[in-house]
Scaffold this motif. Structure first.
Motif, PDB file in Angstrom:
ATOM      1  N   GLY A 228       0.685  -1.176   0.115  1.00 34.59           N
ATOM      2  CA  GLY A 228       0.037   0.064   0.131  1.00 34.59           C
ATOM      3  C   GLY A 228       0.957   1.250  -0.123  1.00 34.59           C
ATOM      4  N   TRP A 229       0.237   2.206  -0.802  1.00 36.71           N
ATOM      5  CA  TRP A 229       1.328   3.632  -0.996  1.00 36.71           C
ATOM      6  C   TRP A 229       1.624   4.250   0.410  1.00 36.71           C
ATOM      7  CZ3 TRP A 229       3.275   5.563  -5.368  1.00 36.71           C
ATOM      8  CH2 TRP A 229       3.521   6.824  -5.231  1.00 36.71           C
ATOM      9  N   ASP A 230       0.580   4.309   1.255  1.00 35.27           N
ATOM     10  CA  ASP A 230       0.830   5.000   2.632  1.00 35.27           C
ATOM     11  C   ASP A 230       1.532   4.383   3.372  1.00 35.27           C
ATOM     12  OD1 ASP A 230      -1.599   6.071   1.415  1.00 35.27           O
ATOM     13  OD2 ASP A 230      -2.474   6.739   3.232  1.00 35.27           O
ATOM     14  N   ASN A 231       1.706   2.852   3.455  1.00 31.70           N
ATOM     15  CA  ASN A 231       2.668   2.100   4.119  1.00 31.70           C
ATOM     16  C   ASN A 231       3.960   2.448   3.953  1.00 31.70           C
ATOM     17  OD1 ASN A 231       0.551   1.385   6.022  1.00 31.70           O
ATOM     18  ND2 ASN A 231       0.012  -0.355   4.764  1.00 31.70           N
ATOM     19  N   VAL A 232       4.063   2.327   2.349  1.00 30.22           N
ATOM     20  CA  VAL A 232       5.374   2.216   1.999  1.00 30.22           C
ATOM     21  C   VAL A 232       5.990   3.673   1.958  1.00 30.22           C
ATOM     22  CG1 VAL A 232       6.879   2.198  -0.190  1.00 30.22           C
ATOM     23  CG2 VAL A 232       5.001   0.407   0.157  1.00 30.22           C
ATOM     24  N   VAL A 233       5.536   4.578   1.880  1.00 31.93           N
ATOM     25  CA  VAL A 233       5.843   5.997   2.150  1.00 31.93           C
ATOM     26  C   VAL A 233       6.331   6.099   3.528  1.00 31.93           C
ATOM     27  CG1 VAL A 233       5.525   8.613   2.087  1.00 31.93           C
ATOM     28  CG2 VAL A 233       4.542   7.113   0.072  1.00 31.93           C
ATOM     29  N   LYS A 234       5.617   5.620   4.432  1.00 27.36           N
ATOM     30  CA  LYS A 234       5.940   5.578   5.875  1.00 27.36           C
ATOM     31  C   LYS A 234       7.175   4.744   6.096  1.00 27.36           C
ATOM     32  CE  LYS A 234       1.154   6.453   7.498  1.00 27.36           C
ATOM     33  NZ  LYS A 234      -0.026   5.775   7.945  1.00 27.36           N
ATOM     34  N   MET A 235       7.212   3.430   5.282  1.00 28.25           N
ATOM     35  CA  MET A 235       8.372   2.737   5.676  1.00 28.25           C
ATOM     36  C   MET A 235       9.652   3.577   5.478  1.00 28.25           C
ATOM     37  SD  MET A 235       6.550  -0.690   4.524  1.00 28.25           S
ATOM     38  CE  MET A 235       7.595  -1.791   4.223  1.00 28.25           C
ATOM     39  N   TYR A 236       9.759   4.246   4.164  1.00 30.33           N
ATOM     40  CA  TYR A 236      10.936   5.007   3.808  1.00 30.33           C
ATOM     41  C   TYR A 236      11.380   5.932   4.791  1.00 30.33           C
ATOM     42  CZ  TYR A 236      11.362   2.783  -0.819  1.00 30.33           C
ATOM     43  OH  TYR A 236      11.487   1.690  -1.979  1.00 30.33           O
ATOM     44  N   LEU A 237      10.318   6.664   5.202  1.00 35.46           N
ATOM     45  CA  LEU A 237      10.480   7.959   6.179  1.00 35.46           C
ATOM     46  C   LEU A 237      11.140   7.122   7.349  1.00 35.46           C
ATOM     47  CD1 LEU A 237       7.144   9.896   5.845  1.00 35.46           C
ATOM     48  CD2 LEU A 237       9.642  10.401   4.801  1.00 35.46           C
ATOM     49  N   GLU A 238      10.499   6.105   7.709  1.00 28.13           N
ATOM     50  CA  GLU A 238      11.195   5.387   8.957  1.00 28.13           C
ATOM     51  C   GLU A 238      12.625   5.004   8.810  1.00 28.13           C
ATOM     52  OE1 GLU A 238       6.746   3.531  10.481  1.00 28.13           O
ATOM     53  OE2 GLU A 238       8.630   2.219   9.857  1.00 28.13           O
ATOM     54  N   LYS A 239      12.972   4.343   7.610  1.00 26.90           N
ATOM     55  CA  LYS A 239      14.512   4.321   7.352  1.00 26.90           C
ATOM     56  C   LYS A 239      15.411   5.326   7.308  1.00 26.90           C
ATOM     57  CE  LYS A 239      13.212  -0.124   5.246  1.00 26.90           C
ATOM     58  NZ  LYS A 239      14.225  -1.109   6.107  1.00 26.90           N
ATOM     59  N   LEU A 240      14.650   6.422   6.595  1.00 30.02           N
ATOM     60  CA  LEU A 240      15.593   7.745   6.371  1.00 30.02           C
ATOM     61  C   LEU A 240      15.706   8.802   7.665  1.00 30.02           C
ATOM     62  CD1 LEU A 240      14.123   8.356   2.979  1.00 30.02           C
ATOM     63  CD2 LEU A 240      16.569   7.326   3.498  1.00 30.02           C
ATOM     64  N   ASN A 241      14.685   8.574   8.601  1.00 32.55           N
ATOM     65  CA  ASN A 241      14.998   9.481   9.813  1.00 32.55           C
ATOM     66  C   ASN A 241      15.912   9.066  10.903  1.00 32.55           C
ATOM     67  OD1 ASN A 241      13.156  11.239   8.456  1.00 32.55           O
ATOM     68  ND2 ASN A 241      11.444  10.362   9.140  1.00 32.55           N
TER      69      ASN A 241
END
Ligand SMILES: CC(=O)[C@@H](O)[C@H](O)COP(=O)(O)O
Ligand SMILES: NCC(=O)COP(=O)(O)O
Length: 241
Positions: A228-241
């Motif tokens: 899902g788009w929302d989950n994937v964007v959040k997953m990237y943000l978690e990995k980058l923060n």
């Protein structure tokens, strides 16, 4: 922390496949920014196979409502591309040495050969207050000239990193990117990165804090089919923060 700019080329590809405005690029961009992404990237190619010049105008209008977020327009600096960039004035323009018929981007600038063509283009864009990024292979020796011809940042072309991520050469390849990034920083360039980055390989590349921004589109779109788009964007943000 590394900023996430989501490339919406593949949203454009899906939309254009039916000749209707569905999915709507601006709606996806709005949702992506509201999820916490720092920016939106599009790469309108001469055939406008996916992102279009109209998308550039529409997304620039959207970004006016997000003063802390950015629009990055990528592409080869032919007249049509430069016209739309100079009209829309995105926060950032990433110049990419693609031929019109390339399937996708597959190399960085040869700054020694192309410097005379690039200098006036870079000057035009910077005169409008646009941050200029040169799409570059991870070659440390090329960073000094990239700075000298006026670039503000480089974007490291990361296909070699991504394709070698599961190989025995992974560590050697990663080191070459770290060296190229450090060489860019040493001459006063900012460092972006992009192409074929995904949820698996993103963290190690950005570890160390040298990379200011990654732009991700293809893998993010494919991963969204599973999570899902929302989950994937959040997953990237978690990995980058
Ligand atoms: C410059 C780069 O590596 C990508 O941003 C590029 O925009 C991908 O283009 P396609 O989405 O057309 O493959
Ligand atoms: N500059 C890289 C980009 O915008 C997206 O590349 P990809 O994730 O679609 O390979």
């Amino acid at each position: 922390m590394t900023h996430l700019s989501v490339n919406l080329n593949k949203i454009g590809l899906l939309r254009n496949s039916r000749g209707r405005d569905y999915p709507n690029m601006v709606s996806i961009a709005r949702k992506t920014l509201d999820l916490g992404a720092f920016g939106i990237t599009i790469h309108p190619r001469p055939d406008q196979r996916h992102a279009t010049y109209k998308d550039a105008h529409d997304l620039k209008n959207l970004l006016k409502a997000y003063p802390d977020k950015e629009l990055n327009i990528e592409g080869f600096p032919d007249k049509a591309f430069l016209d739309v960039v100079l009209e829309t004035v995105p926060h950032q323009c990433t110049l990419v040495p693609d031929d019109p018929n390339q399937l996708t981007s597959d190399h960085g600038w040869n700054v020694a050969r192309d410097q005379d063509a690039l200098r006036p283009v870079i000057g035009q864009l910077k005169a409008k207050g646009i941050r200029v990024v040169l799409f570059m292979d991870p070659i440390a020796e090329n960073m000094k000239l990239a700075k000298e011809i006026g670039a503000d940042r480089v974007e490291l072309y990361t296909e070699e990193y991504a394709s070698g991520y599961h190989s025995d050469a992974k560590d050697e390849i990663l080191q070459s990117y770290q060296e190229a990034a450090q060489a860019a920083l040493d001459v006063g360039l900012g460092v972006n990165a992009g192409h074929d980055l995904d949820l698996t390989n993103i963290a190690e590349l950005c570890d160390g804090g040298r990379i200011t921004e990654v732009s991700i589109g293809h893998a993010l779109t494919v991963e969204s089919l599973d999570f899902g788009w929302d989950n994937v964007v959040k997953m990237y943000l978690e990995k980058l923060n």
